[in-house]
Enzyme design. Sequence first.
Site, PDB file in Angstrom:
ATOM      1  N   GLY A   1       4.304  -1.987  -7.859  1.00  0.00           N
ATOM      2  CA  GLY A   1       3.820  -2.000  -6.485  1.00  0.00           C
ATOM      3  C   GLY A   1       4.521  -3.486  -6.358  1.00  0.00           C
ATOM      4  O   GLY A   1       3.617  -4.372  -6.480  1.00  0.00           O
ATOM      5  N   THR A   2       4.921  -3.468  -4.756  1.00  0.00           N
ATOM      6  CA  THR A   2       5.592  -4.760  -5.015  1.00  0.00           C
ATOM      7  C   THR A   2       5.939  -4.886  -3.456  1.00  0.00           C
ATOM      8  O   THR A   2       6.069  -4.181  -1.999  1.00  0.00           O
ATOM      9  CB  THR A   2       6.982  -4.752  -5.381  1.00  0.00           C
ATOM     10  OG1 THR A   2       6.748  -4.665  -6.721  1.00  0.00           O
ATOM     11  CG2 THR A   2       8.478  -5.699  -5.139  1.00  0.00           C
ATOM     12  N   THR A   3       5.961  -6.487  -3.157  1.00  0.00           N
ATOM     13  CA  THR A   3       6.740  -7.334  -2.079  1.00  0.00           C
ATOM     14  C   THR A   3       7.496  -7.462  -2.069  1.00  0.00           C
ATOM     15  O   THR A   3       7.269  -8.773  -3.096  1.00  0.00           O
ATOM     16  CB  THR A   3       5.843  -7.673  -1.232  1.00  0.00           C
ATOM     17  OG1 THR A   3       4.274  -6.793  -1.181  1.00  0.00           O
ATOM     18  CG2 THR A   3       6.011  -7.856   0.313  1.00  0.00           C
TER      19      THR A   3
END
Lengths: 249, 219
Positions: free
Chosen positions: B19-21
């Site tokens: 779960g990322t940017t």
Amino acid sequence: MSGIGTGYDLYPTTFSPDGRIFQVEYAHKAVENSSTAIGLCCKDGVVFGVEKIILSKMLVEGTNRRVFSVGEHIGIATAGLTADGRRIVQNARQEAKNYENFTSDIIPIHVLTERLSIYVQVFTLYNYIRPFGCSLMIGSYDEEKGPSLYCIEPDSVALGFYGCAIGKGKQEAKTEISKLKLSEMTCKDAVKEIAKILIKTVHDETKEKEMELEMSWVCKETKGKHKLVPKKLIEEAVEWVKGQENEED
Amino acid sequence: MFDLEKDFLYDLSKEVKTGTTVMAVTFENGVIIAADSRTSSGSYAVNRVTDKLTPVQDQIYCLRSGSAADTQIISSYVSYYTNMFSIEEGSQPTVKKAAHMFREFLYQNKQYLHAAIICAGWDPIEGGSVYSLPLGGSIVKQPFATGGSGSTYLYGYCDMNFKENMTEEEAEKFVTYGITEAIARDGGSGGIVRKAIIDKNGVRRKTVYGNKLKKFWEK
């Protein structure tokens, strides 16, 4: 011919005492029985020319092709068993398509040549499949890298050439080619010179029947696409050759 | 009531996702890529200092979002194949080639994968390029790209602040502030900001630690 490799020439899996594989050498003989094909690497492209002997007046002109396209940008000319040549070309087309699908780039000619070389070599390893009885000339033109010409023989050796000939008349053709200044020649000039070599030097009118010229090129003018040389240019080249003959007489 | 088995262990056994940017942007000399550093398994941060900037070739990187396992194996494959091809061809692979290889893997195996990738780098032919490869296996070349759960908070920010041919300083600020903001807003993103600047001279990696991240509107 009998007696030369007796006992050691039955299968490609047997070396002779002097380190030769006779089956592969016999495959070369098959190429030498075929009519000549020439490839020239000029300053703006590559031109192929094939001397096609017309076996019967019933044959449609342009049939029995000896020059093929692989992708849009590579041309292959064959000498030897045509069916063998077509088989290798089919493999080449597969390689080119797979490469393009995977990487979205067109296959570079030296990569294709390497892969075909490896493919041809496999057939020199086993006793249940025979080596290919054909030689191929592979040519392409790239804006940055310029023209490239390679030749693959039945023993799978692939070498890069400025000018190359394969088939029956390759010795005489190579002598004529070595007299040409290829780095200064345009493809249009090359069409004429190839026609001259094939018609005058290589083709023996007394012994053989009529011949048909099949020529193709990949050059700056065709924007790097491999195409047959327009019929008009070939006719002009033939006219020019006839004119040259008259001059010399 | 908090039940050890039902809540905590169930949560822990969820698939590890990034779960990322992630962000990649082209600037005048090449590309700058940046990512947060949180890998989560449900609500547990499995790794709070993850490196999501994965090298594919010397000057081609990929940013991974979605299933950690899926993205890791695919970037391994692409790294392997680009190596093989570059040896055969005798030249450096282009970003375009690497990106299209990613596409082949993602598209042909789309039923099994949950992976979105941004492929960015520098090559002598195109200079800096950024390719976005979202979930379904399509490929789009873009001047900049964002990905991961935190990217939803950045669409407005990017649209308003991106300019073509930024200087290295401007581009660095652009990505750093972007990731910072996404970390602040997205639960799936957190930790530090990892950056890499890829240009003709190679790759320079930088890190901005949590306490140095700029605080935007915060009470």
